[in-house]
Motif scaffolding. Structure first.
Motif, PDB file in Angstrom:
ATOM      1  N   VAL A 237       0.718  -1.178   0.001  1.00  0.00           N
ATOM      2  CA  VAL A 237       0.036   0.224  -0.054  1.00  0.00           C
ATOM      3  C   VAL A 237       0.821   1.358  -0.063  1.00  0.00           C
ATOM      4  O   VAL A 237       0.642   2.066  -0.621  1.00  0.00           O
ATOM      5  N   ALA A 238       1.878   1.236   0.912  1.00  0.00           N
ATOM      6  CA  ALA A 238       2.970   2.427   0.869  1.00  0.00           C
ATOM      7  C   ALA A 238       3.429   2.632  -0.498  1.00  0.00           C
ATOM      8  O   ALA A 238       3.409   3.829  -1.052  1.00  0.00           O
ATOM      9  N   LEU A 239       3.863   1.584  -1.456  1.00  0.00           N
ATOM     10  CA  LEU A 239       4.209   1.646  -2.722  1.00  0.00           C
ATOM     11  C   LEU A 239       3.282   1.829  -3.645  1.00  0.00           C
ATOM     12  O   LEU A 239       3.418   3.291  -4.327  1.00  0.00           O
ATOM     13  N   VAL A 240       2.162   1.518  -3.594  1.00  0.00           N
ATOM     14  CA  VAL A 240       1.094   1.851  -4.442  1.00  0.00           C
ATOM     15  C   VAL A 240       0.456   3.424  -4.225  1.00  0.00           C
ATOM     16  O   VAL A 240       0.412   3.920  -5.149  1.00  0.00           O
ATOM     17  N   GLY A 241       0.169   3.423  -2.916  1.00  0.00           N
ATOM     18  CA  GLY A 241      -0.201   4.893  -2.691  1.00  0.00           C
ATOM     19  C   GLY A 241       0.678   5.832  -2.826  1.00  0.00           C
ATOM     20  O   GLY A 241       0.203   6.933  -3.163  1.00  0.00           O
ATOM     21  N   GLY A 242       1.928   5.529  -2.610  1.00  0.00           N
ATOM     22  CA  GLY A 242       3.133   6.671  -2.730  1.00  0.00           C
ATOM     23  C   GLY A 242       3.032   6.895  -4.361  1.00  0.00           C
ATOM     24  O   GLY A 242       3.268   8.099  -4.455  1.00  0.00           O
ATOM     25  N   LEU A 243       2.953   6.159  -5.194  1.00  0.00           N
ATOM     26  CA  LEU A 243       2.774   6.305  -6.631  1.00  0.00           C
ATOM     27  C   LEU A 243       1.588   6.990  -7.162  1.00  0.00           C
ATOM     28  O   LEU A 243       1.674   8.023  -7.928  1.00  0.00           O
ATOM     29  N   ILE A 244       0.534   6.595  -6.529  1.00  0.00           N
ATOM     30  CA  ILE A 244      -0.867   7.441  -7.057  1.00  0.00           C
ATOM     31  C   ILE A 244      -0.893   8.772  -6.437  1.00  0.00           C
ATOM     32  O   ILE A 244      -1.167   9.466  -7.231  1.00  0.00           O
ATOM     33  N   MET A 245      -0.683   8.732  -4.947  1.00  0.00           N
ATOM     34  CA  MET A 245      -0.922  10.046  -4.400  1.00  0.00           C
ATOM     35  C   MET A 245       0.387  11.042  -4.881  1.00  0.00           C
ATOM     36  O   MET A 245       0.315  12.233  -4.920  1.00  0.00           O
ATOM     37  N   GLY A 246       1.396  10.276  -5.371  1.00  0.00           N
ATOM     38  CA  GLY A 246       2.733  11.056  -5.597  1.00  0.00           C
ATOM     39  C   GLY A 246       2.611  11.807  -6.968  1.00  0.00           C
ATOM     40  O   GLY A 246       3.381  12.599  -7.152  1.00  0.00           O
ATOM     41  N   VAL A 247       1.469  11.464  -7.743  1.00  0.00           N
ATOM     42  CA  VAL A 247       1.276  12.114  -9.084  1.00  0.00           C
ATOM     43  C   VAL A 247       0.860  13.390  -8.743  1.00  0.00           C
ATOM     44  O   VAL A 247       1.544  14.443  -9.486  1.00  0.00           O
ATOM     45  N   VAL A 248       0.456  13.858  -7.919  1.00  0.00           N
ATOM     46  CA  VAL A 248       0.089  15.263  -7.361  1.00  0.00           C
ATOM     47  C   VAL A 248       1.082  15.595  -6.302  1.00  0.00           C
ATOM     48  O   VAL A 248       1.545  16.961  -6.323  1.00  0.00           O
ATOM     49  N   ALA A 249       1.459  14.806  -5.108  1.00  0.00           N
ATOM     50  CA  ALA A 249       2.341  15.163  -4.169  1.00  0.00           C
ATOM     51  C   ALA A 249       3.679  15.716  -4.674  1.00  0.00           C
ATOM     52  O   ALA A 249       4.175  16.675  -4.207  1.00  0.00           O
ATOM     53  N   VAL A 250       4.349  14.837  -5.417  1.00  0.00           N
ATOM     54  CA  VAL A 250       5.775  15.088  -5.880  1.00  0.00           C
ATOM     55  C   VAL A 250       5.739  16.333  -6.417  1.00  0.00           C
ATOM     56  O   VAL A 250       6.606  17.251  -6.300  1.00  0.00           O
ATOM     57  N   PRO A 251       5.062  16.573  -7.737  1.00  0.00           N
ATOM     58  CA  PRO A 251       5.261  17.943  -8.286  1.00  0.00           C
ATOM     59  C   PRO A 251       4.850  18.991  -7.583  1.00  0.00           C
ATOM     60  O   PRO A 251       5.461  20.145  -7.590  1.00  0.00           O
ATOM     61  N   LEU A 252       3.885  18.990  -6.447  1.00  0.00           N
ATOM     62  CA  LEU A 252       3.654  19.822  -5.635  1.00  0.00           C
ATOM     63  C   LEU A 252       4.774  20.075  -4.601  1.00  0.00           C
ATOM     64  O   LEU A 252       4.967  21.292  -4.455  1.00  0.00           O
ATOM     65  N   ALA A 253       5.577  19.064  -4.138  1.00  0.00           N
ATOM     66  CA  ALA A 253       6.736  19.409  -3.196  1.00  0.00           C
ATOM     67  C   ALA A 253       7.569  20.039  -4.239  1.00  0.00           C
ATOM     68  O   ALA A 253       8.438  20.881  -3.609  1.00  0.00           O
ATOM     69  N   ILE A 254       7.850  19.748  -5.287  1.00  0.00           N
ATOM     70  CA  ILE A 254       8.989  20.150  -6.264  1.00  0.00           C
ATOM     71  C   ILE A 254       8.373  21.865  -6.547  1.00  0.00           C
ATOM     72  O   ILE A 254       9.386  22.862  -6.561  1.00  0.00           O
ATOM     73  N   ASN A 255       7.165  22.394  -6.594  1.00  0.00           N
ATOM     74  CA  ASN A 255       6.859  23.705  -6.747  1.00  0.00           C
ATOM     75  C   ASN A 255       6.955  24.460  -5.492  1.00  0.00           C
ATOM     76  O   ASN A 255       7.521  25.673  -5.538  1.00  0.00           O
ATOM     77  N   VAL A 256       6.697  23.707  -4.227  1.00  0.00           N
ATOM     78  CA  VAL A 256       6.979  24.411  -2.966  1.00  0.00           C
ATOM     79  C   VAL A 256       8.557  24.915  -2.847  1.00  0.00           C
ATOM     80  O   VAL A 256       8.984  25.838  -2.349  1.00  0.00           O
ATOM     81  N   ILE A 257       9.469  23.661  -3.240  1.00  0.00           N
ATOM     82  CA  ILE A 257      10.839  23.888  -3.092  1.00  0.00           C
ATOM     83  C   ILE A 257      11.354  24.830  -3.819  1.00  0.00           C
ATOM     84  O   ILE A 257      12.208  25.783  -3.542  1.00  0.00           O
ATOM     85  N   ARG A 258      10.865  25.158  -5.324  1.00  0.00           N
ATOM     86  CA  ARG A 258      11.209  26.076  -5.965  1.00  0.00           C
ATOM     87  C   ARG A 258      10.944  27.342  -5.524  1.00  0.00           C
ATOM     88  O   ARG A 258      11.703  28.629  -5.620  1.00  0.00           O
ATOM     89  N   GLU A 259       9.767  27.597  -4.937  1.00  0.00           N
ATOM     90  CA  GLU A 259       9.199  28.709  -4.414  1.00  0.00           C
ATOM     91  C   GLU A 259       9.947  29.161  -3.357  1.00  0.00           C
ATOM     92  O   GLU A 259      10.295  30.545  -3.235  1.00  0.00           O
ATOM     93  N   VAL A 260      10.371  28.338  -2.281  1.00  0.00           N
ATOM     94  CA  VAL A 260      10.935  28.682  -1.232  1.00  0.00           C
ATOM     95  C   VAL A 260      12.446  29.229  -1.809  1.00  0.00           C
ATOM     96  O   VAL A 260      13.123  30.214  -1.323  1.00  0.00           O
ATOM     97  N   ARG A 261      13.101  28.508  -2.694  1.00  0.00           N
ATOM     98  CA  ARG A 261      14.435  28.703  -3.243  1.00  0.00           C
ATOM     99  C   ARG A 261      14.425  30.049  -3.929  1.00  0.00           C
ATOM    100  O   ARG A 261      15.354  30.913  -3.502  1.00  0.00           O
ATOM    101  N   ASP A 262      13.423  30.390  -4.548  1.00  0.00           N
ATOM    102  CA  ASP A 262      13.382  31.813  -5.476  1.00  0.00           C
ATOM    103  C   ASP A 262      13.290  32.886  -4.456  1.00  0.00           C
ATOM    104  O   ASP A 262      13.610  33.891  -4.816  1.00  0.00           O
ATOM    105  N   ALA A 263      12.396  32.452  -3.240  1.00  0.00           N
ATOM    106  CA  ALA A 263      12.205  33.715  -2.370  1.00  0.00           C
ATOM    107  C   ALA A 263      13.469  33.989  -1.343  1.00  0.00           C
ATOM    108  O   ALA A 263      13.412  35.292  -1.119  1.00  0.00           O
ATOM    109  N   ARG A 264      14.673  33.335  -1.955  1.00  0.00           N
ATOM    110  CA  ARG A 264      15.836  33.602  -1.033  1.00  0.00           C
ATOM    111  C   ARG A 264      16.636  34.699  -1.431  1.00  0.00           C
ATOM    112  O   ARG A 264      16.475  34.821  -2.720  1.00  0.00           O
TER     113      ARG A 264
END
Length: 264
Positions: A237-264
């Protein structure tokens, strides 16, 4: 300082404190041999309160009411129909272990729809942008439905509800029928169309109006993967859920990281 800025700032602090308390409860949860009713109730109610307060302070009391009516009321309606007819999720029944019920549905369940509907919508808005409303609703529906890939196995394993026909299932998520996720996607899509239509997007200037729901979504993703992989005995479940929810969560995390980096 403009009139009202002080109270608004403190109200936002309250929302973050409620979220922090939720995190503490959820960290304790895996160490209690599958959790207890009191911890489950505390986790759901604290996070629901955090989300409602956040919407109220960033979008206004009217928006908070819309969230409660659409996500909470809509979730209760869908679950009531579902538990009595089998549509649209499949045939299932609650075991009576989640506390008081309304129309055969635990009162805690509509709160769960509220607490994750807002983070799912915020995540979709962050990723899709401002113009494509149907795309936003579709991504938000996926964001909400994918969370249930983690939630349903946990609740079934703890005996809170059971499925009469648990097959066919998604590989790795045994015991939960595919129809459940199809139903979630349909209900979530309707819910997100309404929420995106009637709740404003809010300002993007610091502090961003979506900071708390984005944090909630990413925390839920990371903690759910970890909990199923290490504590709940469901690595698939961790693997499958990680992949399915990761479709949204991973790009979202990248977006947040870039925003924090750009704000510095």
């Amino acid at each position: 300082m403009a009139t009202g800025d002080g109270p608004r700032r403190w109200t936002r602090v309250v929302a973050w404190v409620l979220f922090g308390a939720t995190v503490i409860v959820q960290i304790i949860f895996p160490y209690t041999d599958g959790g207890t009713l009191s911890l489950t109730v505390a986790s759901v109610l604290l996070l629901t309160a955090a989300v409602i307060v956040d919407v109220g302070v960033t979008r206004g009391p009217g928006a908070a009411m819309i969230l409660v009516v659409v996500a909470g009321g809509g979730g209760l309606l869908a679950e009531t129909i579902g538990v009595h007819t089998g549509l649209p999720f499949g045939t299932y029944s609650y075991s009576g272990t989640l506390g008081p019920e309304v129309l055969g549905v635990p009162a805690l369940v509509p709160c769960a729809w509220i607490m994750m509907a807002w983070p799912a919508l915020a995540a979709a808005r962050r990723l899709v942008g401002t113009r494509r409303r149907w795309a936003t609703a579709a991504v938000a529906a996926l964001a909400l439905t994918s969370w249930d890939v983690f939630l349903d196995p946990q609740m079934v394993d703890q005996g809170h509800w059971e499925w009469r026909y648990p097959t066919p299932a998604i590989p790795g998520v045994e015991g939960i029928p595919v129809t459940n996720f199809v139903g979630w996607m349909l209900v979530s899509l309707v819910m997100m169309v309404l929420l995106d239509r009637f709740i404003s997007r809010g300002p993007s200037t610091p502090p961003p109006a979506d900071a708390l729901p984005i944090a909630v979504y990413l925390w839920t993703y990371v903690s759910s993967v970890l909990a199923h992989a290490v504590f709940f005995g469901r690595p698939p479940v961790a693997l499958v859920g990680g992949l399915i929810m990761g479709v949204v969560a991973v790009p979202l995390a990248i977006n947040v990281i870039r925003e924090v980096r750009d704000a510095r």
